[in-house]
Write a protein that holds these residues in place. Structure first.
Motif, mmCIF file in Angstrom:
data_model
loop_
_atom_site.group_PDB
_atom_site.id
_atom_site.type_symbol
_atom_site.label_atom_id
_atom_site.label_comp_id
_atom_site.label_asym_id
_atom_site.label_seq_id
_atom_site.Cartn_x
_atom_site.Cartn_y
_atom_site.Cartn_z
ATOM 1 N N ALA A 259 -1.941 -37.586 18.663
ATOM 2 C CA ALA A 259 -1.991 -38.597 19.960
ATOM 3 C C ALA A 259 -3.628 -38.752 19.980
ATOM 4 C CB ALA A 259 -1.270 -38.002 20.826
ATOM 5 N N PHE A 260 -4.179 -37.509 19.781
ATOM 6 C CA PHE A 260 -6.110 -37.313 20.505
ATOM 7 C C PHE A 260 -7.019 -36.778 19.428
ATOM 8 C CE2 PHE A 260 -2.770 -36.042 23.975
ATOM 9 C CZ PHE A 260 -3.015 -36.839 24.834
ATOM 10 N N ILE A 261 -7.877 -37.559 19.452
ATOM 11 C CA ILE A 261 -9.092 -37.539 18.497
ATOM 12 C C ILE A 261 -8.948 -35.723 18.908
ATOM 13 C CG2 ILE A 261 -11.174 -37.776 18.082
ATOM 14 C CD1 ILE A 261 -10.799 -40.424 18.784
ATOM 15 N N THR A 262 -8.810 -34.437 17.733
ATOM 16 C CA THR A 262 -9.330 -33.209 17.917
ATOM 17 C C THR A 262 -11.058 -32.461 17.005
ATOM 18 O OG1 THR A 262 -8.013 -32.958 15.608
ATOM 19 C CG2 THR A 262 -6.977 -32.516 18.463
ATOM 20 N N ASP A 263 -11.555 -33.816 16.769
ATOM 21 C CA ASP A 263 -12.360 -33.352 16.023
ATOM 22 C C ASP A 263 -13.702 -32.746 16.946
ATOM 23 O OD1 ASP A 263 -11.461 -34.307 13.729
ATOM 24 O OD2 ASP A 263 -13.034 -36.536 14.169
ATOM 25 N N ALA A 264 -14.306 -31.407 16.349
ATOM 26 C CA ALA A 264 -15.338 -31.304 17.192
ATOM 27 C C ALA A 264 -16.345 -31.620 17.534
ATOM 28 C CB ALA A 264 -15.313 -29.556 16.230
ATOM 29 N N HIS A 265 -16.823 -32.465 16.959
ATOM 30 C CA HIS A 265 -17.851 -33.426 17.578
ATOM 31 C C HIS A 265 -17.805 -34.460 18.863
ATOM 32 C CE1 HIS A 265 -16.060 -36.121 14.356
ATOM 33 N NE2 HIS A 265 -17.115 -36.764 15.010
ATOM 34 N N VAL A 266 -15.834 -34.462 18.875
ATOM 35 C CA VAL A 266 -16.073 -35.752 19.547
ATOM 36 C C VAL A 266 -15.147 -35.245 20.649
ATOM 37 C CG1 VAL A 266 -14.373 -37.013 20.224
ATOM 38 C CG2 VAL A 266 -15.393 -36.945 17.568
ATOM 39 N N TYR A 267 -14.701 -33.753 20.517
ATOM 40 C CA TYR A 267 -13.744 -32.881 21.745
ATOM 41 C C TYR A 267 -14.843 -32.386 22.722
ATOM 42 C CZ TYR A 267 -9.328 -30.456 23.600
ATOM 43 O OH TYR A 267 -8.306 -30.383 23.831
ATOM 44 N N GLU A 268 -14.424 -32.318 24.015
ATOM 45 C CA GLU A 268 -14.873 -32.425 24.740
ATOM 46 C C GLU A 268 -14.775 -30.491 25.252
ATOM 47 O OE1 GLU A 268 -17.399 -34.303 27.134
ATOM 48 O OE2 GLU A 268 -15.924 -36.717 27.091
ATOM 49 N N LEU A 269 -15.631 -29.302 24.884
ATOM 50 C CA LEU A 269 -15.546 -28.445 26.109
ATOM 51 C C LEU A 269 -15.808 -28.448 26.832
ATOM 52 C CD1 LEU A 269 -14.139 -25.872 23.280
ATOM 53 C CD2 LEU A 269 -12.680 -27.229 25.117
ATOM 54 N N VAL A 270 -15.641 -28.127 28.674
ATOM 55 C CA VAL A 270 -16.641 -28.127 30.047
ATOM 56 C C VAL A 270 -16.200 -27.081 30.079
ATOM 57 C CG1 VAL A 270 -17.030 -29.234 31.586
ATOM 58 C CG2 VAL A 270 -16.818 -30.117 30.052
ATOM 59 N N GLU A 271 -17.434 -26.352 31.009
ATOM 60 C CA GLU A 271 -16.675 -25.101 32.350
ATOM 61 C C GLU A 271 -17.657 -25.175 33.065
ATOM 62 O OE1 GLU A 271 -17.532 -20.214 31.629
ATOM 63 O OE2 GLU A 271 -17.503 -21.470 30.110
ATOM 64 N N ILE A 272 -17.581 -25.690 33.965
ATOM 65 C CA ILE A 272 -18.196 -25.610 35.126
ATOM 66 C C ILE A 272 -17.707 -24.984 36.346
ATOM 67 C CG2 ILE A 272 -17.446 -27.607 35.206
ATOM 68 C CD1 ILE A 272 -20.266 -29.228 36.453
ATOM 69 N N GLY A 273 -18.698 -23.894 37.025
ATOM 70 C CA GLY A 273 -18.650 -24.034 39.016
ATOM 71 C C GLY A 273 -16.882 -23.666 38.683
ATOM 72 N N GLY A 274 -16.548 -22.324 37.780
ATOM 73 C CA GLY A 274 -15.191 -21.949 38.218
ATOM 74 C C GLY A 274 -13.759 -22.643 37.565
ATOM 75 N N LEU A 275 -14.136 -23.470 36.996
ATOM 76 C CA LEU A 275 -13.391 -24.723 36.281
ATOM 77 C C LEU A 275 -13.208 -25.161 34.477
ATOM 78 C CD1 LEU A 275 -14.048 -27.419 38.380
ATOM 79 C CD2 LEU A 275 -12.005 -25.912 39.024
#
Length: 333
Positions: A259-275
């Motif tokens: 269902a979703f794009i899991t390519d490393a260059h597209v998939y975003e991992l965001v870490e900010i302020g305890g999130l």
């Protein structure tokens, strides 16, 4: 729909939340919910600096941290006793008298809506003999313990205690329910065992800007039903799995990765302020299917570490709130 999971843990000691001879002011948040005879491991003994350095180099937490009862006790005291936990959608507390029961860390809680429209949160334990004052979600003018009939108003004051007037020096004002902190955000209700906790937005200031930027669409969510089930693992194992997309291309080939794009260059991992967040768009072939939905919103996960997460996507439209499991992996429910 909204689906909830909770780790399982046994009901431990109740000292501190009830006592006919202990005023409410003496019952500090978190008191009485430790394991009898056990104290948390000194933080210095855990080698926190060395662990932090190892994490920076890509190593995992030490294996001991997933099974050591002393580490679990430290987590209860330092994390879950002071964390905001997602309890329910605010729609479940829309009317006067509505109340919702749940837990935050080790603490059983109940949240009410009073006649002035204000939300109140309490430890869900009668001040007399530790019976819950609310057994399940509902709507009532008063909360009443079924054990001896002690009755409390929606703002936690003791309204009636049968025959207690015969007791020397008994004053109802001394035995209000013990409060917990309550806050709301975008249609969700949160609780914190620490009644003096800073507001949710002060603890997680990045949450609202992130929601504005990513538009998770919470306003369109409707409550369907509540599921509670145990996870047979230490709580950190589940959180690590849920916040890591590395396994998706192999484990979820015909579901998530379809269902979703899991390519490393597209998939975003965001870490900010305890999130801890993950974002990725739908595959084009899923965009107009039942599992695809809108290509503009995509996937998916916002983790309010470590007690709540939202995966807002058509494939997984639910929110979760976490309670830590028992000390040894998971106890029987």
């Amino acid at each position: 729909g909204l689906v909830e999971w909770r780790g399982c843990f046994p009901w431990k000691g109740v000292e501190g939340w009830w006592s006919v001879r202990s005023p409410a002011s003496e019952a500090a948040p978190g008191a009485g919910w430790g394991i009898p005879g056990r104290s948390a491991a000194p933080q210095a003994a855990l080698g926190l600096d060395e662990v932090a350095q190892a994490l920076d180099k890509g190593w995992t937490l030490p294996a001991r941290w997933y099974s050591d009862p002393d580490v679990a006790e430290l987590e209860y005291q330092q994390i879950f006793a002071h964390s905001w936990t997602l309890l329910c959608p605010e729609s479940k507390l829309a009317n006067t008298g509505d109340h919702v029961v749940g837990s935050s860390g080790r603490v059983p809680v109940v949240v009410t809506r009073d006649a002035e429209g204000k939300l109140h949160g309490f430890v869900n334990v009668c001040r007399h003999r530790a019976h819950p004052v609310a057994m399940k979600d509902g709507c009532r003018k008063l909360l009443q313990c079924r054990y001896h009939g002690w009755t409390y108003t929606l703002d936690g004051r003791l309204e009636n205690a049968p025959r207690m007037s015969r007791e020397m020096d008994f004053d109802r004002e001394d035995y209000s329910l013990v409060p917990v902190a309550v806050d709301t955000w975008r249609g969700f209700v949160f609780v914190n065992p620490d009644a003096a906790a800073a507001p949710l937005m002060d603890v997680h200031p990045a949450l609202e800007p992130l929601a504005i930027e990513r538009n998770p669409g919470f306003a369109d969510w409707k409550f369907r039903e509540r599921w509670t089930y145990p996870i047979q693992a230490n709580w950190k194992v589940f959180v690590e799995n849920a916040t890591g997309g590395y396994h998706c291309p192999t484990v979820h080939t015909k579901s998530f990765s379809d269902a979703f794009i899991t390519d490393a260059h597209v998939y975003e991992l965001v870490e900010i302020g305890g999130l801890l967040c993950q974002f990725t768009p739908y595959h084009a072939h899923r965009a107009n299917t039942l599992c695809g939905g809108s290509t503009g919103r995509g996937f998916r996960l916002i983790l309010l570490s470590p007690t709540a997460c939202w995966p807002p996507a058509a494939l997984a439209p639910f929110r979760r709130s976490a309670s830590p499991p028992a000390l040894h992996a998971c106890a029987r429910p």
